[in-house]
Design a protein around this motif. Structure first.
Motif, mmCIF file in Angstrom:
data_model
loop_
_atom_site.group_PDB
_atom_site.id
_atom_site.type_symbol
_atom_site.label_atom_id
_atom_site.label_comp_id
_atom_site.label_asym_id
_atom_site.label_seq_id
_atom_site.Cartn_x
_atom_site.Cartn_y
_atom_site.Cartn_z
ATOM 1 N N UNK A 1 -37.963 -13.720 -31.832
ATOM 2 C CA UNK A 1 -38.926 -13.699 -30.740
ATOM 3 C C UNK A 1 -38.915 -12.315 -30.111
ATOM 4 N N UNK A 2 -40.115 -11.871 -29.692
ATOM 5 C CA UNK A 2 -40.232 -10.545 -29.108
ATOM 6 C C UNK A 2 -41.157 -10.614 -27.889
ATOM 7 N N UNK A 3 -40.714 -10.055 -26.782
ATOM 8 C CA UNK A 3 -41.505 -9.915 -25.555
ATOM 9 C C UNK A 3 -41.702 -8.429 -25.288
ATOM 10 N N UNK A 4 -42.961 -8.048 -24.941
ATOM 11 C CA UNK A 4 -43.266 -6.635 -24.779
ATOM 12 C C UNK A 4 -44.034 -6.426 -23.468
ATOM 13 N N UNK A 5 -43.694 -5.399 -22.747
ATOM 14 C CA UNK A 5 -44.343 -5.016 -21.500
ATOM 15 C C UNK A 5 -44.832 -3.585 -21.631
ATOM 16 N N UNK A 6 -46.140 -3.379 -21.390
ATOM 17 C CA UNK A 6 -46.732 -2.054 -21.459
ATOM 18 C C UNK A 6 -47.085 -1.583 -20.054
ATOM 19 N N UNK A 7 -46.632 -0.402 -19.701
ATOM 20 C CA UNK A 7 -46.900 0.199 -18.399
ATOM 21 C C UNK A 7 -47.769 1.433 -18.628
ATOM 22 N N UNK A 8 -49.062 1.398 -18.224
ATOM 23 C CA UNK A 8 -49.921 2.577 -18.422
ATOM 24 C C UNK A 8 -49.436 3.748 -17.564
ATOM 25 N N UNK A 9 -49.360 4.904 -18.169
ATOM 26 C CA UNK A 9 -48.987 6.121 -17.454
ATOM 27 C C UNK A 9 -50.148 7.091 -17.321
ATOM 28 N N UNK A 10 -51.202 6.899 -18.104
ATOM 29 C CA UNK A 10 -52.370 7.790 -18.041
ATOM 30 C C UNK A 10 -53.619 6.921 -17.875
ATOM 31 N N UNK A 196 -39.513 -3.601 -24.531
ATOM 32 C CA UNK A 196 -39.479 -4.818 -25.323
ATOM 33 C C UNK A 196 -38.126 -5.508 -25.252
ATOM 34 N N UNK A 197 -38.161 -6.816 -25.410
ATOM 35 C CA UNK A 197 -36.939 -7.636 -25.495
ATOM 36 C C UNK A 197 -37.071 -8.519 -26.727
ATOM 37 N N UNK A 198 -36.019 -8.574 -27.566
ATOM 38 C CA UNK A 198 -36.075 -9.320 -28.822
ATOM 39 C C UNK A 198 -34.869 -10.246 -28.931
ATOM 40 N N UNK A 199 -35.076 -11.269 -29.728
ATOM 41 C CA UNK A 199 -33.968 -12.183 -30.074
ATOM 42 C C UNK A 199 -34.212 -12.641 -31.497
ATOM 43 N N UNK A 200 -33.254 -12.395 -32.408
ATOM 44 C CA UNK A 200 -33.401 -12.710 -33.825
ATOM 45 C C UNK A 200 -32.366 -13.754 -34.237
ATOM 46 N N UNK A 201 -32.798 -14.668 -35.078
ATOM 47 C CA UNK A 201 -31.870 -15.671 -35.619
ATOM 48 C C UNK A 201 -32.506 -16.297 -36.845
ATOM 49 N N UNK A 218 -27.571 -17.450 -33.464
ATOM 50 C CA UNK A 218 -27.998 -16.161 -33.965
ATOM 51 C C UNK A 218 -27.337 -14.994 -33.259
ATOM 52 N N UNK A 219 -27.946 -13.825 -33.499
ATOM 53 C CA UNK A 219 -27.435 -12.583 -32.912
ATOM 54 C C UNK A 219 -27.798 -12.521 -31.436
ATOM 55 N N UNK A 220 -27.082 -11.722 -30.660
ATOM 56 C CA UNK A 220 -27.405 -11.586 -29.232
ATOM 57 C C UNK A 220 -28.750 -10.882 -29.059
ATOM 58 N N UNK A 221 -29.403 -11.045 -27.873
ATOM 59 C CA UNK A 221 -30.714 -10.407 -27.627
ATOM 60 C C UNK A 221 -30.593 -8.890 -27.634
ATOM 61 N N UNK A 222 -31.727 -8.239 -27.963
ATOM 62 C CA UNK A 222 -31.777 -6.790 -27.981
ATOM 63 C C UNK A 222 -32.971 -6.281 -27.188
ATOM 64 N N UNK A 223 -33.024 -5.017 -26.931
ATOM 65 C CA UNK A 223 -34.110 -4.417 -26.163
ATOM 66 C C UNK A 223 -34.594 -3.139 -26.816
ATOM 67 N N UNK A 224 -35.843 -2.796 -26.533
ATOM 68 C CA UNK A 224 -36.444 -1.574 -27.068
ATOM 69 C C UNK A 224 -37.182 -0.845 -25.960
ATOM 70 N N UNK A 225 -37.223 0.443 -26.092
ATOM 71 C CA UNK A 225 -37.996 1.296 -25.183
ATOM 72 C C UNK A 225 -38.765 2.275 -26.046
#
Length: 369
Positions: A1-10, A196-201, A218-225
């Motif tokens: 599962x993946x959750x993503x948040x987009x913050x506009x900067x321009x 982003x926040x992810x969880x894989x199993x 499964x594996x512990x949750x992970x995050x992305x930037x």
């Protein structure tokens, strides 16, 4: 599962997200101001039709009274002819004058019917109510006794700030400015901060309802930037075209606003002068009526004494009738001038909670602020 948040900067950053709402609010205010101006136009049309109807009724009364005086004069002359005191030829002059006065009365009655029809149409009356329309409840406004007593009713600059159609244009201009800002935002490159926040199993052979248990093993949750950057390789003609279009619309609204403001200021000055001129004309017209009324009696007395002819009497009578009709026209012109000034100065209709109110007192009293 993946959750993503987009913050506009321009593009889309800051207040750009609420721009459509603000545009809609400005357009709604403009629509309300346009409605108020339309209400003022309707009230002006009703006032004009009302004063025209009042004037036509007075014209009908004047022509009817003139016809009665002509009939009475003809009857008097017939008695004098029977008594051999005047020649029979005088009857022809009196009869011709009476025919003219009857023709004028027919025309005045037709004018009353047309004025009643116009007023009923403005008021939205059906045919039965239109035919049952009675005489006006309020008479014509009275002018100041002296020319120097005429007040300065409105300031042109204040009138421009008060007019609803000006406010509608200003609100539309505000909406256009917001659209320009939105068009400028469209032309900016896209630069988004992506969180982003992810969880894989993996659970082989598990049922769909075992999702929680599967992730538990499964594996512990992970995050992305990350950063997302998008920019056209060439010129963004679509964005530039949209921006130029909105700028042209805004320039058109600016020109329209300047033209309307200038038109209102000159119209207010002309309308105020029109009120003063109409007041002076009405005072002179009423003075002429009083003078001719005395002249008619003098000519009748002189004719009985043999010092004036029938032609002299009829001539003064005709001038007296014309003076009466001119006075009626002057009263209508004065009332219409007041209505026009109230409309041009933005004081004919005022906004109230839940609607608008027509200021009838302002139509009857020119000195009212």
């Amino acid at each position: 599962m993946r959750f993503e948040l987009r913050v506009p900067l321009a593009r889309g950053a800051g207040d750009a997200a609420v721009t459509p709402l603000r545009v809609a609010e400005a357009e709604a205010r403009a629509a309300g101001a346009t409605l108020e101006h339309s209400a003022a136009r309707t009230v002006l049309a009703a006032a004009q039709a009302y004063w025209n109807y009042a004037g036509q009724l007075q014209r009908e009364a004047i022509t009817l009274a003139g016809e009665r005086r002509g009939a009475a004069l003809l009857e008097e002359l017939r008695k004098l002819v029977d008594a051999d005191e005047i020649p029979r030829a005088d009857l022809q002059l009196a009869q011709a004058s009476l025919s003219e006065r009857r023709s004028a009365r027919f025309a005045a009655q037709q004018g009353v019917l047309e004025a009643r029809r116009t007023l009923g149409r403005v008021l939205g009356l059906d045919t039965p109510a239109l035919l049952a329309l009675g005489p006006p409840a309020d008479g014509f406004p009275q002018p100041p006794a002296r020319e120097g007593d005429a007040p300065s009713l409105q300031d042109a600059a204040e009138a421009t700030a008060r007019r609803a159609d000006v406010q509608a244009l200003r609100d539309r201009r505000a909406a256009a400015q917001l659209r320009i800002q939105a068009a400028q935002d469209v032309g900016r490159p896209r630069l988004d901060l992506v969180l982003g926040a992810t969880r894989n199993s993996l659970g082989e052979g598990a049922r769909a309802t075992d999702l929680g248990a599967t992730f538990h093993r499964g594996a512990p949750p992970g995050g992305t930037v990350g950063v997302l950057y998008q920019r056209p390789l060439g010129a963004d003609n679509t964005a530039q075209g949209l921006l130029r279009q909105q700028l042209a619309l805004a320039e058109g609204l600016d020109a329209e606003l300047r033209e309307l403001a200038d038109s209102i200021e000159s119209a207010v000055v002309a309308a105020e002068f029109g009120v003063r001129r109409a007041a002076g004309q009405l005072r002179e017209a009423e003075a002429a009526v009083r003078t001719y009324a005395a002249g008619v009696e003098n000519e009748r007395t002189k004719r009985r004494l043999g010092m004036a002819t029938l032609i002299d009497v009829l001539a003064v009578e005709d001038r007296y009738n014309n003076a009466l009709l001119a006075a009626v026209q002057a009263r209508a012109d004065f009332a219409l001038a007041i209505a026009r000034l109230r409309f041009e100065s933005g004081t004919l209709v005022v906004a109230q909670p839940g609607g608008h109110e027509a200021r009838v007192d302002a139509l009857l009293h020119p000195e009212t602020g």
